[in-house]
Design a protein around this motif. Structure first.
Motif, PDB file in Angstrom:
ATOM      1  N   ILE A   1      47.580  24.419  35.693  1.00  0.00           N
ATOM      2  CA  ILE A   1      46.530  24.018  34.741  1.00  0.00           C
ATOM      3  C   ILE A   1      45.212  24.543  35.294  1.00  0.00           C
ATOM      4  O   ILE A   1      44.813  24.183  36.407  1.00  0.00           O
ATOM      5  CB  ILE A   1      46.464  22.484  34.596  1.00  0.00           C
ATOM      6  CG1 ILE A   1      47.824  21.923  34.150  1.00  0.00           C
ATOM      7  CG2 ILE A   1      45.366  22.081  33.608  1.00  0.00           C
ATOM      8  CD1 ILE A   1      47.917  20.407  34.254  1.00  0.00           C
ATOM      9  N   CYS A   2      44.550  25.411  34.532  1.00  0.00           N
ATOM     10  CA  CYS A   2      43.260  25.953  34.962  1.00  0.00           C
ATOM     11  C   CYS A   2      42.183  25.391  34.043  1.00  0.00           C
ATOM     12  O   CYS A   2      41.935  25.933  32.953  1.00  0.00           O
ATOM     13  CB  CYS A   2      43.276  27.481  34.902  1.00  0.00           C
ATOM     14  SG  CYS A   2      44.396  28.215  36.093  1.00  0.00           S
ATOM     15  N   TYR A   3      41.571  24.300  34.464  1.00  0.00           N
ATOM     16  CA  TYR A   3      40.520  23.656  33.658  1.00  0.00           C
ATOM     17  C   TYR A   3      39.404  24.667  33.364  1.00  0.00           C
ATOM     18  O   TYR A   3      38.902  25.335  34.286  1.00  0.00           O
ATOM     19  CB  TYR A   3      39.972  22.431  34.411  1.00  0.00           C
ATOM     20  CG  TYR A   3      38.675  21.918  33.852  1.00  0.00           C
ATOM     21  CD1 TYR A   3      38.645  21.298  32.615  1.00  0.00           C
ATOM     22  CD2 TYR A   3      37.476  22.084  34.535  1.00  0.00           C
ATOM     23  CE1 TYR A   3      37.438  20.843  32.067  1.00  0.00           C
ATOM     24  CE2 TYR A   3      36.268  21.628  34.014  1.00  0.00           C
ATOM     25  CZ  TYR A   3      36.263  21.010  32.777  1.00  0.00           C
ATOM     26  OH  TYR A   3      35.075  20.581  32.248  1.00  0.00           O
ATOM     27  N   ALA A   4      39.008  24.776  32.104  1.00  0.00           N
ATOM     28  CA  ALA A   4      37.947  25.727  31.712  1.00  0.00           C
ATOM     29  C   ALA A   4      36.588  25.135  32.084  1.00  0.00           C
ATOM     30  O   ALA A   4      36.059  24.250  31.392  1.00  0.00           O
ATOM     31  CB  ALA A   4      38.029  26.020  30.220  1.00  0.00           C
ATOM     32  N   VAL A   5      36.023  25.671  33.154  1.00  0.00           N
ATOM     33  CA  VAL A   5      34.805  25.113  33.744  1.00  0.00           C
ATOM     34  C   VAL A   5      33.648  25.079  32.750  1.00  0.00           C
ATOM     35  O   VAL A   5      32.791  24.195  32.792  1.00  0.00           O
ATOM     36  CB  VAL A   5      34.430  25.926  35.016  1.00  0.00           C
ATOM     37  CG1 VAL A   5      33.099  25.497  35.590  1.00  0.00           C
ATOM     38  CG2 VAL A   5      35.536  25.804  36.068  1.00  0.00           C
TER      39      VAL A   5
END
Ligand SMILES: Cc1ncc(COP(=O)(O)O)c(C=O)c1O
Length: 396
Positions: free
Chosen positions: A34-38
């Motif tokens: 999971i790559c949280y959209a900063v």
């Protein structure tokens, strides 16, 4: 808010964790990241909460990458999106050892190869494919149509993959797409997935194999009781179709949107023959979504004491623009000094704020159970012009 002042953003740690865990649990044992959209909310306290959960991050600038690292995030779990990565940010990202560059054009691929070769390194890459799918969302946040600047069509992608797979300074890792934001219907997601899977098959026939598929972000939240996507159902359908391929996902809004509110105080009430205005201390420079996207946020009176005037109010701010409104035609009983919570303001709220009209940007607070603390100080008036320099053109 009495101790932190107004206007103010307030975030809930447990809601952020709950939302992230919904994604995490839906993957079950399938390989994923999971790559949280900063970009949705880049406060380092938010990033730190997610880093502690083990999250990766989707970044679009060196600034975001440095924030992630300052917050305790792992650069090796970062994917780097965005259409205009400059040489310096590519170089830094390589030094930090990011997980993957999401490449948006042929020129960019050439630049990444050039920078990697000058550092004698190999850059991990994924090509961002534009699947030409209509996300049925606001045109400003639709990104998966050929008319949008993002990604490349499948023919160009194929030739980029061929080029990359024959380069000693590029390593083909994945394929990615992101078709837009605030999507409330599953079908555009599944259509985009089908297009991506077709391309993956084509790549296989060229002996090009990828390790992961990055399905982007875009899952909508409920601003006005609208039905949104069931994350488990969505991820299950993705898992069913991709086989053993690792899945990356880049959620932003769905992690932080409903975990934040924007609090503003009623300064004046003003009524004319046509309209009733509640003039508040928060404005479009603090929360631009209503003005920019005509978006709806629920407005809830805090400490409702049912004194005051019952009417249909437009909640407007002090900025000198008629577009400066936070909500329109809301039935509320208001008096001066009341606090109003503008709900579901955790995503694309503070990050899009500006100093327009020389207004200091507001404070941000994190709440966890009964504990609360400041996670960004309110800006001072002095800080607004501290980088400005008088122009002296007199000759002495
Ligand atoms: C490449 C990319 N990934 C992820 C996101 C996050 O989207 P959302 O906040 O809708 O989940 C965005 C936002 O537009 C994006 O451009």
């Amino acid at each position: 808010m009495h101790s932190y002042g107004s206007p103010l953003y307030i975030y809930s740690k447990s809601q952020i964790e709950f939302n992230w865990n919904l994604f995490e649990q839906s993957f079950e044992s399938h390989p994923h990241l999971i790559c949280y959209a900063v970009k949705a909310n880049s406060n380092i306290a938010v990033l730190n909460i997610l880093a502690k959960l083990g999250s990766g991050f989707d970044i679009v600038s060196l600034g975001e990458l440095e924030r992630v690292i300052a917050a305790g995030g792992d650069p090796r779990k970062c994917v780097f999106s965005g259409v205009a990565k400059n040489e310096n940010s590519i170089k830094k990202a390589l030094e930090y050892g990011i997980y993957c560059f999401n490449v948006e054009s042929e020129d960019e691929l050439a630049r990444i190869e050039f920078v990697a070769s000058s550092m004698n390194m190999t850059a991990p890459i994924s090509i961002r494919v534009n699947p030409n799918v209509d996300a049925n969302t606001h045109p400003y946040i639709s990104t998966g149509l050929t008319e949008n600047k993002f990604g490349v069509g499948s023919d160009i992608a194929l030739s980029m993959y061929k080029k990359a797979s024959s380069s000693t300074h590029l390593k083909v890792c994945g394929l990615d797409y992101h078709i837009g934001s605030q999507i409330t219907d599953l079908s555009p997601f599944l259509e985009a997935l089908d297009r991506a899977l077709e391309l993956i098959e084509k790549l296989k026939s060229e002996n090009i194999f990828i390790n992961h598929l990055d399905i982007g972000g875009g899952v909508g939240v409920s601003y006005n009781q609208e039905k949104t996507i069931d994350i488990k159902e969505y991820l299950n359908s993705v898992i069913e179709r991709v086989g053993s391929l690792k899945i990356l996902v880049e959620p932003g809004r769905s992690i932080v949107g409903d975990a934040g509110i924007f609090v503003t105080k009623v300064e004046y009430l003003k009524q004319n023959d046509l309209k009733s205005f509640a003039i508040v201390d928060g404005a479009m420079n603090d929360l631009i979504r209503p003005s920019l996207y005509d978006s709806h946020h629920q407005a809830v009176l805090i400490d409702n004491n049912s004194r005051g005037i019952n009417d249909e109010w437009d909640i407007v701010g002090p900025v000198c623009e008629s577009a400066d409104f936070l909500a329109k035609n809301r039935n509320l009983t208001l008096e001066k000094g009341d606090y109003i919570a503008i709900m579901t303001a955790g995503a694309y709220g503070f990050v899009l704020s500006s100093n327009y009209n020389s207004r200091p940007r507001v404070a941000e607070v994190m709440v966890s159970g009964i504990k609360h603390s400041l996670v960004r100080k309110r800006e001072t008036i002095e800080s607004l012009f501290e980088n400005e320099i008088l122009f002296e053109d007199e000759t002495h």
